[in-house]
Design a protein around this motif. Sequence first.
Motif, mmCIF file in Angstrom:
data_model
loop_
_atom_site.group_PDB
_atom_site.id
_atom_site.type_symbol
_atom_site.label_atom_id
_atom_site.label_comp_id
_atom_site.label_asym_id
_atom_site.label_seq_id
_atom_site.Cartn_x
_atom_site.Cartn_y
_atom_site.Cartn_z
ATOM 1 N N UNK A 58 0.820 -1.215 0.000
ATOM 2 C CA UNK A 58 0.000 0.000 0.000
ATOM 3 C C UNK A 58 0.849 1.258 0.000
ATOM 4 N N UNK A 59 2.007 1.197 0.636
ATOM 5 C CA UNK A 59 2.851 2.377 0.776
ATOM 6 C C UNK A 59 3.451 2.852 -0.540
ATOM 7 N N UNK A 60 3.478 1.981 -1.561
ATOM 8 C CA UNK A 60 4.088 2.364 -2.835
ATOM 9 C C UNK A 60 3.096 2.347 -3.985
ATOM 10 N N UNK A 61 1.890 1.906 -3.727
ATOM 11 C CA UNK A 61 0.884 1.787 -4.778
ATOM 12 C C UNK A 61 0.642 3.143 -5.424
ATOM 13 N N UNK A 62 0.655 3.164 -6.758
ATOM 14 C CA UNK A 62 0.446 4.399 -7.489
ATOM 15 C C UNK A 62 1.711 5.187 -7.747
ATOM 16 N N UNK A 63 2.801 4.818 -7.080
ATOM 17 C CA UNK A 63 4.085 5.514 -7.277
ATOM 18 C C UNK A 63 5.135 4.602 -7.907
ATOM 19 N N UNK A 64 5.111 3.326 -7.551
ATOM 20 C CA UNK A 64 6.091 2.367 -8.055
ATOM 21 C C UNK A 64 5.428 1.447 -9.079
ATOM 22 N N UNK A 77 12.044 -2.037 -11.249
ATOM 23 C CA UNK A 77 11.168 -1.314 -10.342
ATOM 24 C C UNK A 77 11.324 0.171 -10.652
ATOM 25 N N UNK A 78 10.319 0.730 -11.291
ATOM 26 C CA UNK A 78 10.299 2.165 -11.564
ATOM 27 C C UNK A 78 9.700 2.858 -10.353
ATOM 28 N N UNK A 79 10.461 3.750 -9.763
ATOM 29 C CA UNK A 79 10.032 4.431 -8.552
ATOM 30 C C UNK A 79 9.885 5.920 -8.834
ATOM 31 N N UNK A 80 8.676 6.412 -8.740
ATOM 32 C CA UNK A 80 8.381 7.819 -8.964
ATOM 33 C C UNK A 80 7.886 8.469 -7.676
#
Length: 119
Positions: A58-64, A77-80
């Motif tokens: 949940x902490x990375x959903x929508x960003x990673x 792993x694309x991290x935005x």
Amino acid sequence: VQLQAFGGGLVQAGGSLRLSCAASGRTYGMGWFRQAPGKEREFVAAISRIGGSTLYADSVKGRFTISRDNAKNMVYLQMNSLRPEDTAVYFCAAARLRDGVLGSGYDYWGQGTQVTVSS
């Protein structure tokens, strides 16, 4: 199978990084985990070999975004929109025979790559 993760580094909050993990052989379910100083290792994302199903914390959903290239035995792993709380050592993991989006039970682990997000 050996895994080698790379692509970590220092980035300002709001920035992006792309992690890569190279596997020396065929793998099935693959995932990314992270461990911050003084904390336990935690699940970040997973992807299946067949169909490319994905699962995110949940902490990375929508960003990673996790992705893979089966022909190259690679997972990414694309991290935005990175945040200081994303600072950790990131590990890739792979399952020898089990496919699916796996939150645990991996057989192989990479050595980790450091991601530091400054505020």
